[in-house]
Every structure is written in C-alpha cells, then in structure tokens.
Design a protein around this motif. Structure first.
Motif, PDB file in Angstrom:
ATOM      1  N   GLU A 187      -4.531 -23.616  36.450  1.00 27.66           N
ATOM      2  CA  GLU A 187      -5.098 -22.937  35.265  1.00 27.66           C
ATOM      3  C   GLU A 187      -3.863 -24.213  35.118  1.00 27.66           C
ATOM      4  O   GLU A 187      -3.616 -25.499  35.570  1.00 27.66           O
ATOM      5  CB  GLU A 187      -4.003 -21.825  35.200  1.00 27.66           C
TER       6      GLU A 187
ATOM      7  N   ILE B 132      -1.683 -26.094  33.365  1.00 23.24           N
ATOM      8  CA  ILE B 132      -0.084 -25.738  32.537  1.00 23.24           C
ATOM      9  C   ILE B 132       0.384 -26.901  32.915  1.00 23.24           C
ATOM     10  O   ILE B 132      -0.669 -27.402  34.609  1.00 23.24           O
ATOM     11  CB  ILE B 132       0.124 -24.347  33.122  1.00 23.24           C
TER      12      ILE B 132
ATOM     13  N   GLY C  25      -4.188 -16.663  36.044  1.00 24.99           N
ATOM     14  CA  GLY C  25      -3.313 -17.585  34.994  1.00 24.99           C
ATOM     15  C   GLY C  25      -3.316 -17.118  33.523  1.00 24.99           C
ATOM     16  O   GLY C  25      -4.016 -16.531  32.708  1.00 24.99           O
ATOM     17  N   ASN C  26      -2.300 -17.729  32.648  1.00 24.74           N
ATOM     18  CA  ASN C  26      -2.418 -17.045  31.489  1.00 24.74           C
ATOM     19  C   ASN C  26      -3.284 -17.169  30.758  1.00 24.74           C
ATOM     20  O   ASN C  26      -3.665 -17.418  29.787  1.00 24.74           O
ATOM     21  CB  ASN C  26      -0.530 -17.560  30.760  1.00 24.74           C
TER      22      ASN C  26
ATOM     23  N   TRP D 263      -0.480 -23.127  26.889  1.00 24.48           N
ATOM     24  CA  TRP D 263       0.233 -23.263  27.639  1.00 24.48           C
ATOM     25  C   TRP D 263       1.180 -24.553  25.966  1.00 24.48           C
ATOM     26  O   TRP D 263       1.850 -25.459  26.465  1.00 24.48           O
ATOM     27  CB  TRP D 263       0.471 -24.000  28.702  1.00 24.48           C
TER      28      TRP D 263
ATOM     29  N   ASN E  78      -5.902 -10.822  34.380  1.00 26.10           N
ATOM     30  CA  ASN E  78      -4.897 -11.528  34.870  1.00 26.10           C
ATOM     31  C   ASN E  78      -3.736 -10.740  34.394  1.00 26.10           C
ATOM     32  O   ASN E  78      -3.404 -10.278  32.982  1.00 26.10           O
ATOM     33  CB  ASN E  78      -4.620 -13.025  34.336  1.00 26.10           C
ATOM     34  N   GLU E  79      -3.047 -10.232  35.556  1.00 25.25           N
ATOM     35  CA  GLU E  79      -1.274 -10.026  35.115  1.00 25.25           C
ATOM     36  C   GLU E  79      -1.509  -8.742  33.654  1.00 25.25           C
ATOM     37  O   GLU E  79      -0.966  -8.504  32.598  1.00 25.25           O
ATOM     38  CB  GLU E  79      -0.621 -10.636  34.394  1.00 25.25           C
TER      39      GLU E  79
ATOM     40  N   HIS F 140       1.767 -10.155  42.291  1.00 23.16           N
ATOM     41  CA  HIS F 140       2.605 -12.230  41.953  1.00 23.16           C
ATOM     42  C   HIS F 140       3.854 -11.968  42.352  1.00 23.16           C
ATOM     43  O   HIS F 140       4.164 -10.588  41.927  1.00 23.16           O
ATOM     44  CB  HIS F 140       2.011 -11.714  40.561  1.00 23.16           C
TER      45      HIS F 140
ATOM     46  N   TYR G 221       7.103 -14.121  41.969  1.00 22.57           N
ATOM     47  CA  TYR G 221       8.059 -14.982  41.753  1.00 22.57           C
ATOM     48  C   TYR G 221       9.685 -15.080  41.799  1.00 22.57           C
ATOM     49  O   TYR G 221      10.298 -13.858  41.053  1.00 22.57           O
ATOM     50  CB  TYR G 221       8.164 -15.755  39.660  1.00 22.57           C
TER      51      TYR G 221
ATOM     52  N   GLU H 208      -0.154 -14.986  42.671  1.00 22.17           N
ATOM     53  CA  GLU H 208       0.360 -15.881  42.636  1.00 22.17           C
ATOM     54  C   GLU H 208       1.941 -15.411  43.030  1.00 22.17           C
ATOM     55  O   GLU H 208       2.560 -14.547  43.832  1.00 22.17           O
ATOM     56  CB  GLU H 208       1.044 -16.129  40.709  1.00 22.17           C
TER      57      GLU H 208
ATOM     58  N   ALA I   7       2.001 -21.202  42.828  1.00 21.89           N
ATOM     59  CA  ALA I   7       1.549 -20.860  41.620  1.00 21.89           C
ATOM     60  C   ALA I   7       2.967 -21.183  40.980  1.00 21.89           C
ATOM     61  O   ALA I   7       4.060 -21.209  41.539  1.00 21.89           O
ATOM     62  CB  ALA I   7       1.090 -19.567  40.931  1.00 21.89           C
ATOM     63  N   PRO I   8       2.526 -22.644  40.020  1.00 19.99           N
ATOM     64  CA  PRO I   8       1.208 -23.451  39.707  1.00 19.99           C
ATOM     65  C   PRO I   8       1.333 -24.334  40.450  1.00 19.99           C
ATOM     66  O   PRO I   8       2.550 -25.138  41.476  1.00 19.99           O
ATOM     67  CB  PRO I   8       2.413 -23.602  38.720  1.00 19.99           C
TER      68      PRO I   8
ATOM     69  N   TRP J  39       6.905 -25.353  33.235  1.00 21.50           N
ATOM     70  CA  TRP J  39       7.122 -24.584  34.228  1.00 21.50           C
ATOM     71  C   TRP J  39       7.612 -25.085  35.379  1.00 21.50           C
ATOM     72  O   TRP J  39       7.583 -25.874  36.047  1.00 21.50           O
ATOM     73  CB  TRP J  39       5.774 -23.620  34.371  1.00 21.50           C
TER      74      TRP J  39
HETATM   75  O1  AHR Z   1       2.084 -19.189  36.909  1.00 25.55           O
HETATM   76  C1  AHR Z   1       2.633 -19.169  35.689  1.00 25.55           C
HETATM   77  C2  AHR Z   1       2.240 -17.962  35.373  1.00 25.55           C
HETATM   78  O2  AHR Z   1       2.505 -17.119  35.780  1.00 25.55           O
HETATM   79  C3  AHR Z   1       0.760 -17.797  34.563  1.00 25.55           C
HETATM   80  O3  AHR Z   1      -0.398 -18.481  34.266  1.00 25.55           O
HETATM   81  C4  AHR Z   1       1.085 -16.370  34.969  1.00 25.55           C
HETATM   82  O4  AHR Z   1      -0.034 -15.644  35.722  1.00 25.55           O
HETATM   83  C5  AHR Z   1       2.094 -15.863  35.534  1.00 25.55           C
HETATM   84  O5  AHR Z   1       3.114 -14.609  34.695  1.00 25.55           O
END
Ligand code: AHR
Length: 696
Positions: free
Chosen positions: A40, A42, A275-276, A306, A395-396, A451, A453, A480, A518-519, A537
């Motif tokens: 995306e 970002i 993604g966002n 972003w 997305n999300e 997703h 993280y 992600e 991601a990213p 990010w």
């Molecule tokens: O990867 C960064 C962001 O994390 C993405 O844009 C979003 O989908 C997630 O919250």
C-alpha cells in the motif's frame, strides 16, 4: 567414574532435541500460494519508493499553500525573480490565475516570474530526499510549459472586480531555449543537461528530452533537477517528470533494485492496494481506482491514508503490471464502504454504487475486450485479461463498530461471485479473531483474512496456533503480519520471530493458504529542513533512500522460506525441545498467569515429491549453540551432502541499514556426513535451512 561418565552421556543424549521427519505417510499439499506480498502507499512505498518517478510534487498539488519540493534557482543576485503556486486553492482564485488549468486533473501549476534576467534563473526540484544520479544513465525528462499569459481573463458581468493587482508588465521574452539540468544541490556540478525550444505561444505544450550522464559520474543522491531560462517573462510549469530506466523498461514503471529484491522473493501473489490505503480516512478518500488509469495527465492524485498525497502514478494498471513482472497473481482488495475514521455505508441501496464500482474494477482486471472496462484496459495497452482468483472485501472491517460488515460482505459477495463464479471473496473478519463479528449470512466465507502485529515473544508463543485450528472452518489468509522489533526496518530478533511464525504457517499450509508480511517498504529518510520524515510505520521489510536499498534480516528469512519450499508438508514429531521463560504481559497478569514458557527451537519440513528434495527449516532463538538430532524416517536413502543456508548474528538487536546493508545476510555452505539419522548444531540466534536430497 566410567559409570558416571556413562550416566552424563545418557543424560545429554536424552536431552538433545530430536526432530523426526516422517516420510511414511503422504503429507498434505503445501499451498501453491503460501508466500506473497502485501503493499500500500505507506512510508513512501511508491512515491519516493518503488514507483520510479524522481520529481516530487510533479503536479503541484501536494500542499495547497506552498510548492513543496520546489525552489527558485537564481545564479546571480542581481536578477529579480520569484516562484508562485497557482490555482491550488480552488475557492478563491485571483483573476490572473484563471484559465491556467490544463485539464481537471492538472489544475494547479507553478509560475516563475523573471522581472530582471541576469544569468540563469529557474525552478529546482529536490526529488524524494534527493535525486539519484548514476553513470551512463539516460533519464527521460518531460514537462508542460507555457510562456507569458497576457490574455485578459473572461469575466461574467456580475462578477466583482478583481481584488488582486494585475500582473506586472514584464517584457515577454519567454520564447527560446529552456535549459534542463541534473546537477548537484549547490549547482556547481552538472551531471547531465539538455535544452528544449519554448515556442512563442499562449498555450500549454508538453516538451520531452533525454538527460544522459557520462561514464565517469560518481553515483550520488545529492542532486536536483533544474529547468531554467536567461530571459524575462512569466513561465508556467505543470506535470514535470523525470524517470530513470525502469524494471523491464516499462514506461511509467518501477525502480529496478527494489523490483529485483521482490522478484528474488518469488512471491505468488500481491495483495493491493491496502491496507488502510484502500479505505482512506473518509468514505470520499477511498482508493479512486478509476482516476488512477490512463495517461498521467488525467491523474490528479488523492488524499491517501498516511499523511501525504499519493500521485497515483502507481495506479490500478501499474499494480497489475507489477504483478506480471514478478510472476505473481493479484489479490485485489475492493473498497467495501468502510473508512478509517469510522464511517460506513449501510448495506442495501446505498451500497449498490460501491458494489458496482467493484464489479467495474474486476471487469478492468479480467474482463475480455468486448466488455466496457476490458476494452478500456486494452486501450491502456494490455488487451489480455490478468489472472485473478481472490477478491478481498474491504480491509480490517473489525474496526467497524456498527457491525455492518455482515450485510456489506454479503452484498458484495452475492454480486461478485454471482457474476464471476470462478472468484472467491475473502472476508476481512476472521472467525477465530472476532467470533462475535464474523459473517453469518449465507454460506460461511471460504477464506478469511487474519492480521498479526506482534513482538518476538508473542510470535514464539503463538507459532503453533494453527496446529490447533478447526480444519472444517474457512481457509486462512494471513494478509498482514510482522514481528515488530527494530526501526525503520526490523532486526535479527524480529527475523527470529518471523521465522518461528512462518514454520507454523508452513506446517499448516493446508489451512493457511496465503500469507504476506506488512509493511513491505520504507523510505528510511529522516526529516530535513524542507522535507518531513519519510516513514510513518516502524519495523518494515525493505529499506531504501533515493539511491540505495537493503533487505532487513526479516527480508532474507522470508526470501529463503519462499525459495526453499516443497509441494508437500512433511510431518515432523519433536522431542526434548527446550523452553525458556517469557516475560508476562499485562493480560497474563490480569488472567492470573504467574509464569509462561515458550519453545526456543522451531521447525518445519516440506518436500518436493517429484525431485525428492527435502527442505528442513530450523530456528534457534537463543544465545546458545543448540545440538539437534534429525531422523529421516521412511526414506530409502539420503545423499551424504546437503546444502545449508544460515541467517544468524551475534546479538538479537543486530540489524541491516542503509550504511551497513548486509550485516545480516544468508550464508550458504555444503555439509557432509548426512545419513538417515544425524546431528547438527544450530548456531546461536540463527535460522537454518537444510536442503537434503532423498534417494531411492
Ligand atoms: O500495515 C500497516 C497497517 O496496519 C495497514 O494499513 C492496516 O491494514 C493495518 O492496520
């Protein structure tokens, strides 16, 4: 003594971890699309990243108040000149700024006023934290320019008289040579130059030229693009562009070094455009795929998600060509009526235009040339339909607190799968993560996107989560994921978290059919006097500045996992895997948990059932060397030599950077003495891939 030594030896043997690869039963298939990429806009992933355009703010819309990235060049202080952003504020345009739009997209421009010409006067673009200059390189420059505008603007009789003063009367000398140079930021070194001959005309015209550098130019990113004159007058500029050679020489194409890094990862798909970035802050800011098509002249750019304004030079077709250049399939995410600040469009008639828009988009990707959007794609230069199997709806959407996703997903899926039965719609709400929000109308979604993280402890703790998943539920797309340690790119510890997590996905790739980190990209520039910090990010996979790029330790681990992969999962049983205590999280304490252990060694094995090549991946997350016994059960023979690829470091914080790009990089060796039962030492903080050859 002998007895004691014997006992100690027994103890050591008993404690050595053992991995037994079982070839007696056929394993499940490894998903052919297991490893892909997610992208995306970002961290300046495209503008100032993969998209090869070198001019920042080429249509002057990045900032309404100032021509960001641009400055006045005036070699002699005796000259009198200025630059001004024209037409950026649509509401109140002074009368002298009318009629300067080239079209609806190119409605803002830059004016250079030269009242007194002494020496060279011009405009300079600083690029995206510099413009990269390399030896023996041909750069394609182009721009729209027109000379002094002296026409009286048309004014309706009812309009008030202009409040701004008329343009100063300047001798109109604009016709003649205009010089274009690629030069050092102080203007002292010219790396390449050319001229165009500006015609005497009141109308916009596009000029193109090639700027070629000599063989002895030293690579630098401390360069600027200057367009200059030595004559008085008013000069207007728009769509100023400069492209270096691109990957596969595509016009409007991608940066070669970054593309090569991606191609080397052998990705099977590309999830885009977010993604966002897909959603935008508000409903009106969603990725405007229709206005990203066609010539750059018709792309106004848009708000983005972003904090900076994407040029949309990387448009829908460019995403698809990017896939094609990597031999990857698109996983197309369509806007589904929910945006980041929480607004949503209700399912039902209000949502119909969004569903229709997604159908149009899909038709652009796969429709034949007799369809409206298929014909448009052909007119854009790609008559053949692209491949497409998966369409992600939004997305999300678990962020949508209105609980409208069930209705929205169902409306999109009914229309898309109804018209294109060969497509599968992916739900962005996963049953396991958000059981209360999952789609319940109609049949269960075939694929859901999860997703993650996490930090490395969480990855180690959860690396086996898919071992326990319900095999009767939907297939999993881990759309992600990342171990977030290190900035701007990840460090070795993150790579150890990633590797452990990937062993879990790989072992379960009958269920986890696709995954992407991601990213993907980060422009690693920090703030300068004229440009902000380039990234939003932390913990990204591939870093770069204008000139150079590098892979994080995570990049190398992911590349190896994708390169060294069979088509069958080999079941592995493990014994004596050592554990370590992990620090407790707040949640653990709330849940009354007083201690927790996680494994220190992770593993997965796959095999190519045609060639007999076995890929065994092992991760040692600790500072200690770890002996490990490997049994190959149920194969007749194994070749005595194997290939070993290791990614390792001496500290978990070890990392790569723009100045130290390969501190952590894979090392390949040949190992001998392989039998059906052998022992290897795993280096501290290491990911090891053993490629073994089974024989008959
Ligand atoms: O990867 C960064 C962001 O994390 C993405 O844009 C979003 O989908 C997630 O919250």
């Amino acid at each position: 003594m002998l007895l004691l030594a014997g006992c100690i030896n027994q103890l050591t043997i008993a404690q050595t971890p053992v991995l037994t690869l079982d070839f007696t039963k056929p394993g499940a298939n490894v998903s052919p699309m297991l490893y892909g990429l997610m992208t995306e806009e970002i961290n300046h992933s495209y503008d100032g990243g993969l998209y090869a355009e070198l001019v920042r703010n080429r249509i002057f819309k990045d900032n309404k108040n100032t021509p960001e990235g641009w400055s006045l060049v005036q070699d002699d202080p005796a000259a009198k000149a200025s630059i001004k952003l024209i037409g950026a504020s649509e509401e109140k345009r002074p009368y002298d700024e009318r009629r300067l739009a080239i079209n609806g997209a190119l409605s803002t421009c830059l004016r250079l006023t030269v009242e007194k010409a002494v020496g060279r006067v011009g405009i300079a673009n600083e690029g995206y934290w510099g413009i990269p200059v390399r030896p023996s390189t041909a750069y394609k420059a182009s721009f729209y320019i027109k000379g002094t505008d002296r026409r009286e603007p048309f004014r309706h009789p009812w309009e008030p008289k202009p409040t701004t003063p008329p343009l100063p009367v300047i001798e109109n000398n604009t016709a003649g040579p205009i010089t274009v140079t690629l030069e050092s930021n102080d203007g002292k070194t010219v790396y390449a130059s050319g001229t165009i001959n500006l015609e005497k005309s009141d109308y916009w015209k596009k000029y193109e030229l090639t700027l070629a550098t000599a063989a002895d130019v030293k690579p630098t990113k401390d360069a600027r693009l200057v367009i200059s004159t030595d004559r008085t007058g008013q000069y207007y500029f728009n769509l100023v562009s400069l492209f270096p050679p691109t990957y596969n020489n595509r016009p409007n194409g991608n940066r070669t070094d970054l593309m090569q890094m991606l191609v080397d990862m052998k990705p099977k798909f590309l999830r885009f455009p977010g993604g966002n970035f897909l959603e935008g802050p508000l409903i009106t800011d969603a990725f405007p795929w229709k206005q990203t098509l066609g010539p750059l002249e018709s792309r106004p750019g848009h708000k983005g998600s972003w904090g900076y304004r994407p040029s949309d030079g990387m448009g829908l077709l460019e995403f698809l060509l990017w896939c094609e250049d990597m031999g990857a399939e698109p996983v197309l995410a369509v806007y589904a009526g929910y945006s980041l600040e929480g607004d949503h469009v209700d399912a039902g008639p209000l949502l119909n235009p969004y569903v229709d828009d997604a159908l149009d988009e899909i038709q652009y990707v796969i429709g034949d040339t007799t369809t409206y959007w298929g014909a448009k794609r052909a007119a854009d230069g790609h008559p053949a339909p692209f491949k497409l199997k998966y369409v992600e709806i939004g997305n999300e959407d678990w962020f949508d607190r209105s609980n409208s996703y069930n209705g929205r997903f169902t409306q999109f899926r009914t229309a898309i799968e109804g018209k294109y039965p060969q497509l599968t719609c992916i739900s962005t709400i996963a049953d396991a993560q958000y059981p209360d929000m999952k789609v319940t109308s109609g049949k269960a979604p075939a694929v859901v996107d999860e997703h993650y993280y996490r930090n490395s402890w969480d990855m180690w703790e959860n690396a086996s989560q898919y071992d326990k998943y319900d095999r009767n539920g939907p297939k999993i797309f881990v759309g992600e994921w990342a171990t977030r340690e290190g900035a701007p790119t990840t460090n070795l510890n993150a790579a150890l978290g990633d590797a452990a997590w990937m062993t879990g996905m790989e072992r379960n790739s009958d269920l986890v059919i696709m995954s992407c980190y991601a990213p993907l990209f980060v422009n690693v520039n920090t703030a300068t006097a004229t440009a902000p910090k380039a990234w939003q990010w932390d913990s990204d996979l591939i870093g770069y500045n204008a000139l150079n790029s590098y892979g994080s330790p995570s990049y190398y681990v992911q590349k190896l996992f994708s390169q060294y992969l069979g088509n069958k999962i080999v079941p592995v049983t493990a014994a004596n895997i050592p554990v370590q205590n992990r620090p407790l999280t707040k949640k653990d304490s709330t849940d009354g948990i007083t201690s927790k252990t996680v494994p220190t060694v992770f593993y997965s094995a796959t095999m190519n059932d045609t060639t007999g090549v076995i890929y065994l991946k092992m991760v040692n997350t600790t500072a200690k060397k770890q002996a490990i016994k490997i049994n190959l059960d149920g194969i007749a023979k194994v070749a005595p030599e194997a290939t070993l690829v290791v990614v390792k470091g001496s500290e978990p914080e070890d990392t790569n950077s723009i100045t130290d790009p390969v501190k952590i990089a894979p090392v390949t060796t040949t190992v001998k003495g392989i039998t059906k039962s052998f022992t290897r030492n795993l280096d501290p903080y290491s990911v090891s891939i053993l490629q073994l050859q089974a024989g008959k």
